[in-house]
Design a protein around this motif. Sequence first.
Motif, PDB file in Angstrom:
ATOM      1  N   ALA A 110       0.770  -0.871  -0.365  1.00 62.22           N
ATOM      2  CA  ALA A 110      -0.045  -0.112  -0.268  1.00 62.22           C
ATOM      3  C   ALA A 110       1.019   0.890   0.133  1.00 62.22           C
ATOM      4  N   ARG A 111       0.254   2.363  -0.594  1.00 62.03           N
ATOM      5  CA  ARG A 111       1.237   3.473  -0.895  1.00 62.03           C
ATOM      6  C   ARG A 111      -0.077   4.466  -0.210  1.00 62.03           C
ATOM      7  N   ARG A 112      -0.430   5.329   0.916  1.00 63.45           N
ATOM      8  CA  ARG A 112      -1.180   6.344   1.690  1.00 63.45           C
ATOM      9  C   ARG A 112      -0.861   7.745   0.706  1.00 63.45           C
ATOM     10  N   GLN A 113      -2.084   8.139   0.137  1.00 61.94           N
ATOM     11  CA  GLN A 113      -2.047   9.614   0.051  1.00 61.94           C
ATOM     12  C   GLN A 113      -3.225  10.142   1.129  1.00 61.94           C
ATOM     13  N   LEU A 114      -2.567  11.720   1.320  1.00 65.49           N
ATOM     14  CA  LEU A 114      -3.915  12.344   1.974  1.00 65.49           C
ATOM     15  C   LEU A 114      -3.666  13.749   1.482  1.00 65.49           C
ATOM     16  N   LEU A 115      -5.121  13.495   0.972  1.00 61.67           N
ATOM     17  CA  LEU A 115      -5.139  14.937   0.514  1.00 61.67           C
ATOM     18  C   LEU A 115      -5.907  16.396   1.314  1.00 61.67           C
ATOM     19  N   PRO A 116      -5.705  16.976   2.375  1.00 53.39           N
ATOM     20  CA  PRO A 116      -5.977  17.823   3.587  1.00 53.39           C
ATOM     21  C   PRO A 116      -7.092  19.257   3.346  1.00 53.39           C
ATOM     22  N   GLN A 117      -7.002  19.433   1.816  1.00 53.63           N
ATOM     23  CA  GLN A 117      -7.856  20.246   1.361  1.00 53.63           C
ATOM     24  C   GLN A 117      -8.977  19.724   0.557  1.00 53.63           C
ATOM     25  N   VAL A 118      -9.206  18.535   0.234  1.00 55.02           N
ATOM     26  CA  VAL A 118     -10.401  18.014  -0.291  1.00 55.02           C
ATOM     27  C   VAL A 118     -11.074  16.470   1.016  1.00 55.02           C
TER      28      VAL A 118
END
Length: 290
Positions: free
Chosen positions: A261-269
């Motif tokens: 797994a590779r996690r992406q957290l986009l704070p503004q959406v």
Amino acid sequence: MNTLVQGPARTGTTRLSDGRLLGWGEWGPTSGTPVLFCPGAAMSRWLGFGADVLEGLKVRLISLDRPGLGASTPAPGRGLLDWAEDVRGFAAAQGLERLPVVGYSQGAPFALACAAKGVVTGVALVAGGDELAYPALRGMLHPEVAKLVDLSAAEPARAEAFFAGMSVQMMWDMVIGMSSESDRAVFTAPRFAEAYRRALDEGFMQGSAGYARDTVLAMSRWPFDPGAIRVPVDLWYGGLDTSTVHSPDQGETLARRIPTARRQLLPQVGSALLWTHSEDILRSLLSRTG
């Protein structure tokens, strides 16, 4: 960033070896790289994503109705791994090879089941429903969600009957009610709302039993070990996602459980990132499965 939505360019059904039909909708060039889409709760093949980028990416997006939803034949008592075999049969019937999958919201465990069974070459989970019955997440669950998880474990038939009380309007109200302000701005925009409502209408066309079965499966322990998944998995979460039935820790625990797994957290959406960041999601998936 674009939230363009369009109805499918092509629709149809494919007959599986047991005689059941799977309904499907497609977007993008027929010669493009096929990418399967497992949509969210009660969403049918009528709501895709990335309509404005598929041609440039040379992607043929294929959304499948799960059994009992839309144009797909019901399969009472089915499980998550049964869905993986349905996808295997669909891919064989369509002559599809090296098939990656995108799972959105409640579609996430169905997409991971395909990975666990070796049916797909890679996975992108977007605002993915986590394994809510996983013990380590228990203390993070919203109290009402925890009650439904317990009911699904102790009395699955009763839980399924409870979820069967859902309707199109109730689903719409629930999604909008638990959405953040940023997500509501996307979901209630006139063209998007029209497309979403159309997808829900189609999803409930045969009644609520398909949704109810999906939801019991989503609330139960997964019949596979995420740690045994070997294909690449992208986890995409929005920091403004306020849904109580996605991931209580925005995929942190799930990312640790899946070795690829590779996690992406986009704070503004929020959870609408499937539509606001379609190109990023697809490019990443293609780069890891190409």
